[in-house]
Design an enzyme around this catalytic site. Structure first.
Site, mmCIF file in Angstrom:
data_model
loop_
_atom_site.group_PDB
_atom_site.id
_atom_site.type_symbol
_atom_site.label_atom_id
_atom_site.label_comp_id
_atom_site.label_asym_id
_atom_site.label_seq_id
_atom_site.Cartn_x
_atom_site.Cartn_y
_atom_site.Cartn_z
ATOM 1 N N HIS A 1 0.834 -1.206 0.000
ATOM 2 C CA HIS A 1 0.000 0.000 0.000
ATOM 3 C C HIS A 1 0.871 1.260 0.000
ATOM 4 C CE1 HIS A 1 -3.963 -2.009 1.115
ATOM 5 N NE2 HIS A 1 -3.077 -2.992 1.126
ATOM 6 N N ASP B 1 -6.330 5.192 2.736
ATOM 7 C CA ASP B 1 -6.478 3.777 2.427
ATOM 8 C C ASP B 1 -7.839 3.233 2.860
ATOM 9 O OD1 ASP B 1 -4.032 1.744 1.707
ATOM 10 O OD2 ASP B 1 -5.761 0.737 2.624
ATOM 11 N N HIS C 1 3.100 -14.155 -6.563
ATOM 12 C CA HIS C 1 1.951 -14.502 -5.717
ATOM 13 C C HIS C 1 0.705 -13.732 -6.156
ATOM 14 C CE1 HIS C 1 2.969 -10.639 -4.148
ATOM 15 N NE2 HIS C 1 2.128 -10.702 -3.130
ATOM 16 N N TRP D 1 -1.393 -7.321 -6.259
ATOM 17 C CA TRP D 1 -1.722 -6.475 -7.405
ATOM 18 C C TRP D 1 -0.527 -5.652 -7.907
ATOM 19 C CZ3 TRP D 1 -4.273 -6.683 -11.478
ATOM 20 C CH2 TRP D 1 -4.412 -5.562 -12.303
ATOM 21 N N GLU E 1 3.259 -4.673 -12.119
ATOM 22 C CA GLU E 1 4.670 -4.437 -12.467
ATOM 23 C C GLU E 1 5.122 -5.456 -13.515
ATOM 24 O OE1 GLU E 1 5.408 -2.698 -7.983
ATOM 25 O OE2 GLU E 1 6.387 -4.571 -8.518
ATOM 26 N N ALA F 1 -5.731 -12.927 0.152
ATOM 27 C CA ALA F 1 -6.370 -11.671 -0.278
ATOM 28 C C ALA F 1 -7.037 -11.885 -1.645
ATOM 29 C CB ALA F 1 -5.361 -10.524 -0.289
ATOM 30 N N GLN G 1 -5.692 -12.395 -4.419
ATOM 31 C CA GLN G 1 -4.702 -12.951 -5.342
ATOM 32 C C GLN G 1 -5.250 -14.070 -6.221
ATOM 33 O OE1 GLN G 1 -1.608 -13.868 -2.511
ATOM 34 N NE2 GLN G 1 -1.453 -11.729 -1.901
HETATM 35 N N1 UDP Z 1 8.804 -5.521 -3.523
HETATM 36 C C1 UDP Z 1 10.107 -5.170 -3.804
HETATM 37 N N2 UDP Z 1 11.101 -5.999 -3.396
HETATM 38 C C2 UDP Z 1 10.872 -7.160 -2.721
HETATM 39 C C3 UDP Z 1 9.529 -7.511 -2.453
HETATM 40 C C4 UDP Z 1 8.527 -6.677 -2.881
HETATM 41 O O1 UDP Z 1 10.369 -4.132 -4.405
HETATM 42 O O2 UDP Z 1 11.818 -7.865 -2.390
HETATM 43 C C5 UDP Z 1 7.714 -4.604 -3.921
HETATM 44 C C6 UDP Z 1 7.039 -5.008 -5.206
HETATM 45 O O3 UDP Z 1 7.709 -4.429 -6.308
HETATM 46 C C7 UDP Z 1 5.638 -4.455 -5.008
HETATM 47 C C8 UDP Z 1 5.408 -4.539 -3.500
HETATM 48 O O4 UDP Z 1 6.704 -4.648 -2.929
HETATM 49 O O5 UDP Z 1 5.575 -3.111 -5.408
HETATM 50 C C9 UDP Z 1 4.587 -5.747 -3.086
HETATM 51 O O6 UDP Z 1 3.253 -5.506 -3.353
HETATM 52 P P1 UDP Z 1 2.270 -6.647 -3.854
HETATM 53 O O7 UDP Z 1 0.921 -6.017 -4.005
HETATM 54 O O8 UDP Z 1 2.789 -7.315 -5.059
HETATM 55 O O9 UDP Z 1 2.297 -7.751 -2.718
HETATM 56 P P2 UDP Z 1 2.083 -7.726 -1.128
HETATM 57 O O10 UDP Z 1 3.400 -7.513 -0.531
HETATM 58 O O11 UDP Z 1 1.116 -6.615 -0.822
HETATM 59 O O12 UDP Z 1 1.540 -9.090 -0.848
#
Ligand code: UDP
Length: 477
Positions: A17, A120, A364, A367, A372, A387, A389
């Site tokens: 977030h 949020d 996983h 979003w 990305e 969530a 996913q």
């Molecule tokens: N991310 C990163 N490096 C890591 C792990 C995650 O930069 O080693 C970033 C990833 O690029 C994304 C965010 O953390 O922007 C993770 O958000 P996402 O919604 O994919 O997953 P969540 O962590 O919320 O399950």
């Protein structure tokens, strides 16, 4: 009242977030809007460095820190981010602390007197707080349109009530596509009728959404047009699509600075990738919340080795309680030297995904990661855990057709050993090579081009952000 529009952003304390909210603030700032991000002491460093770079570009973005009552709710001092929680109790206490942020938020608004609050979805009371100050509250969920529509239809039509077992598929009714799930792929709060603190919290969040000024969505129209339309026309939400937000990070420095300090030097990482041929590397990363138990990590190692593919694998919390790494198969790293890179901790994800050498992403389906991956034009192996996913997986594999599922069946935050090495090997091979892989790659590349067009001047997201800023300015006067 100054002439410049001033927007406050209040992201939930989870990287999934905070990262897109920071990118969002940068986008607003780049259009001449004064922006302030509200966060807590231990989360502040996540923003500061990146903000410094942006400030150097002459835009206006600052942070405002409010205290997080961790100790008051029984959490350790400094426990201010979801990535530090490792039990249900901790989660419950964390949400208690979140509720207590209402008052400090009011103080900050009183002081700063912004023209709008982007808060949020996890701060349900923020709509009322904003209305006290007579300003609009915008909601940020962190999900895409599909991930907003599909769970809402699940809630409205409860199709999971009509199946006789947890593994019998049901269709989520009245969506633009046929979307099938099983009860196993839902969280307890989605499938049970029992009221809990968390379900009450979600109800409040929904109410606050209906009363809010609207929703800002990190997506672009061309990616999921049927669902962007559905969200507004059928579900009646006012929404602006302003993504992919990550695309505001154009320089190596910006891409490498998202989130935590990286556990690998960015130059070293780029050097390693530069030595590889295009589309030859699989990148595996599962976000910032999910945990993997040792047996599941072992299966991944075996699966990826058997696939014969080169890889970068991000493992968070890599050490077990005894502070060793006995989840790795014997001699694994020796055998994988030069072929595979394990990043223990935090990876510069967008920097990696954007590199030509990366040809596949095992994700996983959080979003941000999904978007990305789309923005980098990389086909995916989908391994949803919790969530929304499991919904995002459907979008990637069945609607956009740029991914292959690994066969994850069960909603869980800790992956124990449910996905076996053979399934991992097969899915990885499938996205990396073969005729179908090429078609998937072509589709992924087309989406990447669309994503970039959306944020360029005149593109759909660019235009929608301008429209939103205009509307906020009009509302002020
Ligand atoms: N991310 C990163 N490096 C890591 C792990 C995650 O930069 O080693 C970033 C990833 O690029 C994304 C965010 O953390 O922007 C993770 O958000 P996402 O919604 O994919 O997953 P969540 O962590 O919320 O399950």
């Amino acid at each position: 009242m100054g002439s410049q529009l001033h927007v406050f952003f209040f992201p939930f304390m989870a990287h999934g977030h905070m990262i897109p909210t920071l990118d969002m603030a940068k986008q607003f700032a780049s259009r001449g809007v004064k922006t302030t991000i509200i966060t807590t002491p231990f989360n502040a460093p996540i923003f500061t460095k990146s903000i410094q770079t942006t400030k150097n570009l002459g835009t206006q973005i600052s942070i405002r820190v409010i205290e997080f009552p961790a100790v008051e709710v029984g959490l350790p001092e400094g426990c201010e981010n979801v990535d530090q929680l490792h039990s249900e109790d901790m989660h419950a206490n964390f949400f208690k602390a979140v509720t207590m942020l209402q008052e400090p938020l009011e103080h900050v608004l009183e002081e700063g007197r912004p023209d709008c609050l982007v808060a949020d979805i996890f701060f349900p009371w923020a709509t009322d707080v904003a209305s006290k100050f007579n300003i609009p509250r915008l909601i940020f969920h962190g999900s895409g349109f599909f991930g907003l529509c599909a769970p809402e239809h699940l809630r409205l039509y409860k199709p999971h009530k009509n199946v006789s077992s947890d593994s019998e598929p049901f269709i989520v009714p009245n969506l633009p596509h046929e979307v099938k799930l099983t009860r196993m792929q839902l969280g307890d709060f989605d499938k049970e009728d029992i009221e809990t603190d968390f379900t009450r919290f979600l109800d409040k969040a929904r109410e606050s959404e209906m009363k809010s000024f609207g929703v800002v969505v990190n997506s672009f129209y061309e990616l999921e047009p049927a669902y962007a339309d559905h969200y507004s026309r059928v579900l009646g939400r006012k929404a602006w699509h302003i993504g992919p937000l990550s695309l505001c990070n154009r320089q190596v420095e910006d891409k490498a600075q998202r989130g935590k300090e990286t556990s690998i030097d960015k130059r070293e990482c780029l050097k390693w990738l530069d030595s590889k041929t295009p589309n030859s590397i699989v990148y595996l990363c599962f976000g910032t919340v999910a945990n993997f138990a040792a047996p599941q990590l072992y299966e991944i190692a075996m699966g990826i080795e058997a696939s014969g593919q080169q890889f970068i694998w991000v493992v968070r919390g890599a050490k077990n309680e005894d502070n060793n790494e006995n989840w790795l198969p014997e001699g694994f790293e020796e055998r994988m030297k030069g072929k595979g890179l394990i990043i223990r901790g935090w990876a510069p994800q967008v920097l990696i995904l954007d590199h030509d050498a990366v040809g596949g992403f095992v994700t996983h389906c959080g979003w941000n990661s999904t978007l990305e991956g789309v923005s980098a034009g990389v086909p995916m192996v989908t391994w949803p855990l919790f969530a929304e996913q499991f919904f995002n997986e459907k979008l990637v594999t069945e609607i956009l057709r740029i991914g292959v599922g690994v066969g994850a069946q069960q909603w869980k935050i800790v992956a124990s050993d449910g996905v076996k090495r053979d399934a991992i090997e097969k899915a990885v091979k499938e996205i990396m090579a073969g005729e179908e892989a090429e078609e998937r790659r072509r589709r992924a590349r087309t989406l990447k081009e669309m994503a970039w067009k959306a944020v360029e001047e005149g593109g759909s997201s660019y235009t929608d952000l301008n429209a939103l800023i205009k509307e906020l300015s009009a509302h002020r006067s």
